[in-house]
Enzyme design. Structure first.
Site, mmCIF file in Angstrom:
data_model
loop_
_atom_site.group_PDB
_atom_site.id
_atom_site.type_symbol
_atom_site.label_atom_id
_atom_site.label_comp_id
_atom_site.label_asym_id
_atom_site.label_seq_id
_atom_site.Cartn_x
_atom_site.Cartn_y
_atom_site.Cartn_z
ATOM 1 N N LEU A 6 0.861 -1.179 0.000
ATOM 2 C CA LEU A 6 0.000 0.000 0.000
ATOM 3 C C LEU A 6 0.899 1.230 0.000
ATOM 4 O O LEU A 6 2.029 1.184 0.508
ATOM 5 C CB LEU A 6 -0.890 0.039 1.251
ATOM 6 C CG LEU A 6 -1.976 -1.025 1.403
ATOM 7 C CD1 LEU A 6 -2.689 -0.843 2.736
ATOM 8 C CD2 LEU A 6 -2.979 -0.952 0.265
ATOM 9 N N ASP A 7 0.404 2.344 -0.541
ATOM 10 C CA ASP A 7 1.141 3.596 -0.448
ATOM 11 C C ASP A 7 1.380 3.944 1.021
ATOM 12 O O ASP A 7 0.603 3.552 1.902
ATOM 13 C CB ASP A 7 0.359 4.737 -1.109
ATOM 14 C CG ASP A 7 0.280 4.593 -2.621
ATOM 15 O OD1 ASP A 7 1.055 3.794 -3.185
ATOM 16 O OD2 ASP A 7 -0.561 5.275 -3.229
ATOM 17 N N GLU A 8 2.424 4.713 1.269
ATOM 18 C CA GLU A 8 2.803 5.054 2.636
ATOM 19 C C GLU A 8 1.655 5.677 3.424
ATOM 20 O O GLU A 8 1.479 5.398 4.611
ATOM 21 C CB GLU A 8 4.004 6.003 2.606
ATOM 22 C CG GLU A 8 4.546 6.372 3.966
ATOM 23 C CD GLU A 8 5.806 7.206 3.882
ATOM 24 O OE1 GLU A 8 6.224 7.766 4.925
ATOM 25 O OE2 GLU A 8 6.387 7.317 2.773
ATOM 26 N N ASP A 9 0.853 6.517 2.789
ATOM 27 C CA ASP A 9 -0.216 7.216 3.507
ATOM 28 C C ASP A 9 -1.586 6.559 3.340
ATOM 29 O O ASP A 9 -2.595 7.124 3.764
ATOM 30 C CB ASP A 9 -0.281 8.677 3.068
ATOM 31 C CG ASP A 9 0.864 9.495 3.636
ATOM 32 O OD1 ASP A 9 1.326 9.161 4.744
ATOM 33 O OD2 ASP A 9 1.300 10.452 2.971
ATOM 34 N N THR A 10 -1.636 5.404 2.710
ATOM 35 C CA THR A 10 -2.892 4.649 2.600
ATOM 36 C C THR A 10 -2.981 3.670 3.762
ATOM 37 O O THR A 10 -1.995 3.025 4.113
ATOM 38 C CB THR A 10 -2.961 3.895 1.262
ATOM 39 O OG1 THR A 10 -2.893 4.834 0.194
ATOM 40 C CG2 THR A 10 -4.248 3.099 1.149
#
Length: 289
Positions: free
Chosen positions: A126-130
């Site tokens: 997952l993306d870092e901020d997801t």
């Protein structure tokens, strides 16, 4: 449950096997390559006692170090795999030498502290901020099986996102290839020369100037949901990289709601749901007002 007559004994799995213990038979029945089973047999990891087979599927893999505790929530766990709920601002795995504080570190701390000497491997990212669930295999064989499932699109990932504007359609599909943006190193864009990317969406709720959307990925390109929703003219709230505005949330408003996969051994259908993070729930309240 397809394979009920089994039990774990330390590093070994004992099974009343309906197949031959030869690599070809094991590969056909259990998946994974013939090469893996031949190597396991050569290493003494396949034993036959009457009608039962013993497979060394849980070899000790000590870490030789103890990662820092991060207090993550584990949504599902058994002898083969684990699903962890990733918080915002945490990478799934290190992207530079010596980097720590990742979800992988936290999961490895979790299993090491529980007395299980294994090295979990992440199956997707997952993306870092997801936020949301991330699937890990604890050992090599379940990793092989789960990697196969990812390639065959048998791992379901369902997301929720708050997007700008009111979507007119109740549901739809974005089938648009995604490639790199040559003007920005970290950004992606819809590009005819990119890789095929397919996102299915449905509108869950409409607000005055935003919508809550549920999305299901058919492919797994970098930033796929963020790029596709921006391409539709509805960038994610908080996603400044793709045209969104903060509106009180300091990241893209994207949350993994559910992860679905077939268990590598039992072949049961497993579902792991992740609760809404605090900032996501607070954004919903603000939009409703």
């Amino acid at each position: 449950m397809k394979r009920a007559d089994w039990r774990r004994k330390g590093e070994w799995l004992e099974w009343a096997a309906p197949v031959t213990a030869e690599p070809d038979g094991l590969a056909q029945e259990l998946g994974g390559s013939r090469k893996f089973w031949a190597r396991l047999q050569q290493e003494g990891g396949v034993q036959v006692q009457g009608r039962r087979i013993r497979l060394r599927l849980f070899p000790a893999e000590p870490l030789h170090y103890m990662p820092e505790w991060a207090g993550i929530e584990v949504l599902y766990e058994d002898d083969f795999c684990l699903v962890a709920d990733k918080p915002a601002g945490m990478k799934v795995h290190p992207t530079a030498e010596g980097e720590s504080g990742t979800l992988l570190d936290a999961v490895r701390w979790h299993v090491e502290a529980a007395g299980e000497p294994c090295r979990p491997r992440h199956i997707h990212r997952l993306d870092e901020d997801t936020t949301g669930p991330v699937l890990f295999a604890k050992y090599e064989w379940p990793q092989i099986r789960l990697d196969e499932a990812m390639r065959e699109k048998k791992v379901g990932r369902v997301y929720l996102a708050f997007v700008h504007g009111r979507l007119q359609l109740d549901r739809g599909t974005v089938d648009a290839p995604i490639g790199r943006d040559r003007h920005h190193a970290s950004r992606r864009r819809v590009s005819p020369g990119g890789e095929r990317a397919v996102t299915h969406y449905e509108t869950v709720e409409r607000f005055r100037d935003a919508s809550l959307v549920r999305l299901r990925l058919e492919t797994g390109r970098t930033h796929q949901i963020r790029v596709h929703m921006s391409h539709l003219g509805h960038p994610l709230v908080g996603d400044t990289l793709y045209g969104g505005h903060p509106q009180g949330i300091a990241r893209q408003a994207l949350h993994g709601e559910k992860l679905e996969f077939v268990h590598p051994w039992t072949e049961e259908r497993i579902e792991a749901e992740a609760p809404w993070p605090e900032d996501f729930a607070e954004l919903a309240v603000r939009l409703q007002k």
